[in-house]
Design an enzyme around this catalytic site. Structure first.
Site, PDB file in Angstrom:
ATOM      1  N   LYS A   1     -69.938  33.390  75.779  1.00 45.07           N
ATOM      2  CA  LYS A   1     -68.966  34.165  74.990  1.00 45.07           C
ATOM      3  C   LYS A   1     -67.554  33.643  75.223  1.00 45.07           C
ATOM      4  O   LYS A   1     -66.786  33.431  74.267  1.00 45.07           O
ATOM      5  CB  LYS A   1     -69.078  35.657  75.393  1.00 45.07           C
ATOM      6  CG  LYS A   1     -68.166  36.613  74.665  1.00 45.07           C
ATOM      7  CD  LYS A   1     -66.872  36.919  75.435  1.00 45.07           C
ATOM      8  CE  LYS A   1     -67.139  37.609  76.770  1.00 45.07           C
ATOM      9  NZ  LYS A   1     -65.870  37.857  77.521  1.00 45.07           N
TER      10      LYS A   1
ATOM     11  N   SER B   1     -62.009  39.554  79.383  1.00 41.28           N
ATOM     12  CA  SER B   1     -61.773  38.164  78.968  1.00 41.28           C
ATOM     13  C   SER B   1     -62.038  38.060  77.476  1.00 41.28           C
ATOM     14  O   SER B   1     -63.189  38.007  77.044  1.00 41.28           O
ATOM     15  CB  SER B   1     -62.704  37.215  79.726  1.00 41.28           C
ATOM     16  OG  SER B   1     -62.306  37.133  81.061  1.00 41.28           O
TER      17      SER B   1
ATOM     18  N   LYS C   1     -56.879  32.517  80.992  1.00 35.87           N
ATOM     19  CA  LYS C   1     -58.292  32.745  81.341  1.00 35.87           C
ATOM     20  C   LYS C   1     -59.204  31.795  80.562  1.00 35.87           C
ATOM     21  O   LYS C   1     -60.181  31.282  81.108  1.00 35.87           O
ATOM     22  CB  LYS C   1     -58.682  34.203  81.079  1.00 35.87           C
ATOM     23  CG  LYS C   1     -60.147  34.555  81.389  1.00 35.87           C
ATOM     24  CD  LYS C   1     -60.513  34.391  82.862  1.00 35.87           C
ATOM     25  CE  LYS C   1     -62.029  34.447  83.117  1.00 35.87           C
ATOM     26  NZ  LYS C   1     -62.619  35.762  83.132  1.00 35.87           N
TER      27      LYS C   1
END
Lengths: 299, 299
Positions: free
Chosen positions: A238, A95, A170
């Site tokens: 993140k 990701s 995503k």
């Protein structure tokens, strides 16, 4: 199809196992040699570097924490780019920001190597079951070549669009997952502070418009005070950083995502970065001076 | 069981119809006389005031926009309190703050009248189908007496706890519905601005942890640019105001709810208060200079 697989963490290990179970020839690498040995015992070929993992393979998968790891594995010393054959396909399932997906795709294209960004959703349980949601970006004919291997790892697999579409999807996914967790936390802590039975409330509202996968996944864990990840707060922080970077680059205002990221950063500073993101409820509880749990709220 | 029903709006009218369909004797009132006539044509007894509606009834339902309307109907001139018989049950299905539910319960108790707060979730479609989620607060023996009538209107009916538990659960419900809508809006606008096919993305992620009832209900409408309410922005703004008032009274920090309320207030000022709350996406679109729609994003 000969496959290289780099990154045998919480997600990558069960995904590689599912490729082996589907009878693919799989060469594996990770910095954690115990993970390599575990896969080798199941029939994988152990490698000693990304370069060795990639050599001669048709498809090379990467499943890594963040874009610097992907960059190092692909283009660093002993990296994939040193040995990968022309016409091979690199499928990055990490990701990361679509900015990097597009950059890596361009760098690999110079060597005649194809690229698919194919991040996943569903967490460790679906990685183990081989039923991950996989959202892919890239050229349809390349995607189709990699599809049989994706099918061994995923339940719902969709080519969303061109390179970077998978990682963009995503990011959108992570906005909803994490903001929905914050919404749930506000709701649960307000209800608990008002003194009502949170478990009964959950049963009353889960079938309506407030219902969500987050609610069904996280409420039972919160009521048991189980914050073992699952989806770690630091990893989701993140992701939200990538969300805000991408929003800033594109000129999209994302105030709620920003506010949830702030809360995650506070929790990281308090040493809770490895908690499951459902543990965000603790941030609200601290301010309200109450805990959402079975014992306190049950009659 | 003899029933009085006050408030024949978008929600109340189909709910009263379902009581008639279940063969209850129902007396109805609303300021809109056309709605009274519509119900009378289906067999309801028309009344000319809340007092006349309540006289001699076993259970009196109120389904009104906000707490001042409930207060006026119950305790104002020609109000329910003037005629309601001892031992009767007032069931307020409006979405109001639990502070007022408790106040009304106490005022009615002085007259020997019982009170149940029983707000609903599911909107007009489930009101019509008689499958509303009903979250109730009050004494179990009183709740049980009202239950046969609730059953005619609801699918999932749960007694969450004491007086005020139903309205508290509804506030928690509204936090999740509206913050989930904002989360969806951030995700959709980011994806649209990145140029990906939003409909394909929705298909890719709806089965994962980002999935929600909000996503399934609102994405198809947004792609068709259909913002006809449904759940109106101004009504949901009222609910979020109750959320923040209750949070303030209890000492619970609710930053995301507050931020969504701010956006709703801006949209009300722009004349979009009657739009469906899924129309919040327009607030994000305006800032990003893009629209989430089928035509723009389809290949």
């Amino acid at each position: 199809m000969r496959i290289g697989f780099i990154g045998l963490g919480i997600m990558g290990k069960p995904m590689a196992k599912n490729l082996l179970a589907a009878d693919f020839d799989v060469t594996v690498f990770d910095l954690n040699t115990a993970a390599i040995q575990e896969l080798a015992a199941l029939g994988a070929n152990p490698a000693t570097s990304p370069a060795e993992t990639a050599e001669g393979q048709d498809v090379i998968f990467t499943m890594l924490p963040a874009h610097p790891h992907v960059e190092a594995v692909l283009f660093g010393e002993n990296g994939v780019a040193e040995t990968v054959k022309q016409g091979a396909i690199v499928v990055d399932m990490s990701s990361i920001s679509p900015v990097y997906s597009k950059q890596f795709a361009a760098q690999l294209a110079e060597k005649g190597v194809h690229f698919i960004d194919a991040p996943v959703s569903g967490g460790e349980p679906k990685a183990i079951d081989g039923t991950l949601a996989i959202m892919a970006g890239g050229q349809p004919n390349i995607y189709e070549k990699a599809y049989p291997a994706l099918e061994a790892m995923g339940g719902q697999i969709i080519l969303v669009g061109d390179t970077g579409s998978g990682t963009t999807a995503k990011l959108a996914n992570q906005i909803m997952v994490n903001v929905n967790i914050a919404a749930m936390s506000e709701a649960l802590v307000l209800a608990a502070k008002a003194g009502i039975d949170v478990e009964k409330m959950y049963q009353a509202i889960r079938g309506g418009l407030a219902g969500s996968a987050v609610l069904d996944a996280k409420v039972p864990l919160i009521l048991e005070r189980n914050f073992v990840a699952g989806g770690r707060i630091d990893i989701n922080a993140k992701d939200l950083t990538n969300v805000l970077d991408t929003g800033s680059a594109l000129g999209v205002s994302l105030p709620l995502s920003g506010q949830v990221l702030e809360m995650y950063e506070e929790m990281k500073a308090e040493g809770k970065g490895a908690d499951d993101h459902g543990g965000l409820v603790q941030h609200y509880e601290k301010l309200a001076g109450i805990k959402v749990q079975k014992e306190v709220n049950a009659k």
